[in-house]
Write an enzyme that holds these catalytic residues in place. Structure first.
Site, short mmCIF file in Angstrom:
data_model
loop_
_atom_site.label_atom_id
_atom_site.label_comp_id
_atom_site.label_asym_id
_atom_site.label_seq_id
_atom_site.Cartn_x
_atom_site.Cartn_y
_atom_site.Cartn_z
CE1 TYR A 130 -2.81 -3.20 1.16
CE2 TYR A 130 -4.36 -1.02 0.52
CZ TYR A 130 -3.60 -2.34 0.84
OH TYR A 130 -5.34 -3.49 0.62
CE LYS A 177 2.42 -17.45 1.35
NZ LYS A 177 2.22 -18.49 2.10
CG ASP A 210 -0.12 -20.16 3.63
OD1 ASP A 210 0.03 -19.17 4.70
OD2 ASP A 210 -0.48 -21.45 2.87
CG ASP A 234 -7.37 -4.77 2.31
OD1 ASP A 234 -8.81 -4.48 2.49
OD2 ASP A 234 -6.77 -4.19 1.11
#
Ligand code: NAP
Length: 493
Positions: A130, A177, A210, A234
């Site tokens: 972002y 991640k 995930d 988000d």
């Protein structure tokens, strides 16, 4: 009831924004809190005037004065062109922590009803993809820079732990991640593990993002506070909203060192604009978060309780909820009708699912602001060495032809060609597999002896490559900090 008056910037926003913001303002005023509202514009109406920021100077000035914003959703032009006015607002005022509670609500049927879903997603709000630093590096390859800093990570992670303390919550989960993006998501994880040591009474766990998505669908009640990077946050915060009834119920606050912005998670829902049918719960609950921030904890409690009673008794049910229960939408309450019911219920408390109250109830203090203590001395003490250069080259050439050419360019100098890769996969020296080429390769040069490279040598190398490969697009210096490589290997290296 407070007698003090507060100043707040109110941005009605686009689409259904004015309707839901009006609902929030009415409830706040009915709860007895005195606010001097400074109405300001942002979003679609501002873009139309030719202001490409979507946030005009008068609005910025108002926020600088009031430091607190209640806003409706702002429409974002899609695709190429203007930036999102929402993201601009969050970034201009460095609201680094986006806080989104997701808690089971009475009278709102979900697949998880009765399981005790009650979590807060704390999303880093300024950095990551972002940062919006994107380039078309060739006519056909776009690139977006993922920026994660220690400072940005530390602020939001500390915020999450402090919030856990204030709310009396026992666990903070970091969702990253880090297994794939070691320099960025990995830094966030590292900072999380360091800071967790300062909060021994709070359980700290790390899960790969995930798996967090999987666990949220399977057993959402296991989560308490989840802290994560911007894009991860988000996505999982919308997922979490879906678990407890949908966007009509999802509230949020964006907290910075000086400014806080409160808004519903949902967008401008243009198809419902002006129809008085949208669910204002999300914005009303965001207004309660704002009241808490203003130190109006008692009023915040009353607003939350009134919303819960209204939902619990089901006397005013908005269309979205009626649809979820298979009812007749013609019988649904309007936005105004639901708001009237909440106002009527001020002073009452729910019988079943009680509101969650901060552990430090007396004053309902805002979460303490994290201090940043890294001095220039800290950075000066880091041992650093520049050991090479990555050069990105737009070329039609096969790596097997480019490789020997680049080796020839480096010959006799302080650098050697380490590899060439295509979209992250090593293609030279060949590892026996062929990656699908996209006319963009990256050549990595490292000093022959692993020693420090002088800037003059790096620039000379770049100049020699550029002279033979005019398609070079950009370069990246390669550093070693305190003995650790500040760059990742290529896949297959
Ligand atoms: P959206 O406006 O959130 O609407 C998507 C759908 O969610 C609606 O069609 C509706 O579903 C449901 N919904 C949203 N708010 C609701 C509410 N208060 N009560 C009941 N249902 C609600 O998302 P979008 O259509 O993707 O985005 C529209 C515009 O808003 C875009 O320009 C986007 O950039 C902007 N946006 C702004 C913000 C912000 O300002 N923070 C956030 C997100 C999006 P049904 O159709 O099933 O009834």
């Amino acid at each position: 009831m407070s007698s003090a008056s507060h100043r707040v910037t109110v941005i009605p926003g686009d689409g259904v924004g004015p309707e839901v913001v009006r609902a929030g303002v009415r409830v706040i005023e009915a709860a007895g809190v005195r606010i001097d509202w400074e109405e300001a514009a942002a979003g679609a109406s501002v873009f139309e005037t030719g202001d490409t920021s979507g946030v005009p100077a008068e609005t910025r000035a108002s926020i600088e004065r009031t430091k607190v914003v209640l806003k409706g959703p702002l429409e974002t032009p899609v695709g190429f062109g203007e930036k999102s006015a929402n993201v601009t607002l969050r970034k201009l005022f460095e609201t680094y922590a986006n806080v989104r509670p997701a808690r089971e609500l009475p009278g709102v049927p979900t697949r998880y009803a009765g399981e005790g879903v009650d979590m807060i997603i704390v999303r880093e709000n300024v950095e990551d993809l972002y940062a919006g630093i994107e380039h078309m590096v060739t006519p056909d390859v776009g690139q977006c820079l993922k920026v994660i800093s220690r400072k940005g990570s530390e602020k939001v992670i500390r915020y999450a732990f402090e919030l856990a303390r204030r709310e009396g919550r026992g666990k903070v989960t970091a969702a990253t991640k880090a297994n794939i993006m070691k320099m960025t998501e990995g830094l966030f994880k590292k900072v999380f593990e360091e800071l967790a040591l300062e909060y021994p009474e709070i359980k700290a766990e790390h899960l790969i993002i995930d798996n967090v998505a999987h666990q949220l669908a399977k057993d959402p009640a296991q989560f308490d506070i989840v802290v994560t990077t911007n894009l991860n946050g988000d996505i999982i915060s919308d997922l979490a909203s879906g678990l407890v009834g949908g966007l009509g119920f999802a509230s949020s606050g964006n907290y910075g060192d000086t400014v806080a912005i409160f808004e519903a998670v949902h967008g401008s829902a243009p198809k419902y604009a002006g129809k008085d049918v949208i669910n204002p719960t999300a914005l009303i609950l965001s207004s309660a978060m704002m009241l808490r921030h203003l130190g109006e904890g008692a009023a915040a409690n009353r607003v939350e309780d009134a919303v819960l009673v209204t939902l619990e008794e089901g006397t005013a049910t908005t269309q979205d909820l009626v649809r979820q229960t298979g009812g007749d939408v013609d019988t649904a309450a309007s936005t105004t009708g639901f708001t009237d019911a909440v106002i009527t219920n001020l002073g009452r408390g729910p019988a079943t699912l009680k509101a969650r109250r901060p552990a430090v109830a007396a004053a309902n203090p805002p979460v303490p602001l994290p201090a940043w203590s890294y001095s220039p001395d800290h950075y000066a003490a880091i041992e650093r060495r520049t050991v090479g250069l990555d050069i990105f080259i737009e070329t039609e050439a096969e790596a097997d032809r480019l490789g020997p050419e680049l080796e020839g360019i480096a010959e006799g100098g302080p650098f050697e060609l380490h590899f060439i890769e295509s979209r992250g996969t090593k293609v030279y020296p060949s590892v026996g597999l062929s990656a699908d080429g996209v006319r963009l390769l990256r050549a990595r040069f490292l000093t022959r002896d692993g020693g420090a490279a002088a800037d003059a040598d790096l620039l000379a190398l770049q100049g020699r490559v550029a002279a033979r490969q005019p398609g070079w697009t950009h370069i990246e210096k390669l550093h070693v900090f305190d003995g650790a490589d500040g760059f990742t290997k290529a896949q297959g290296e």
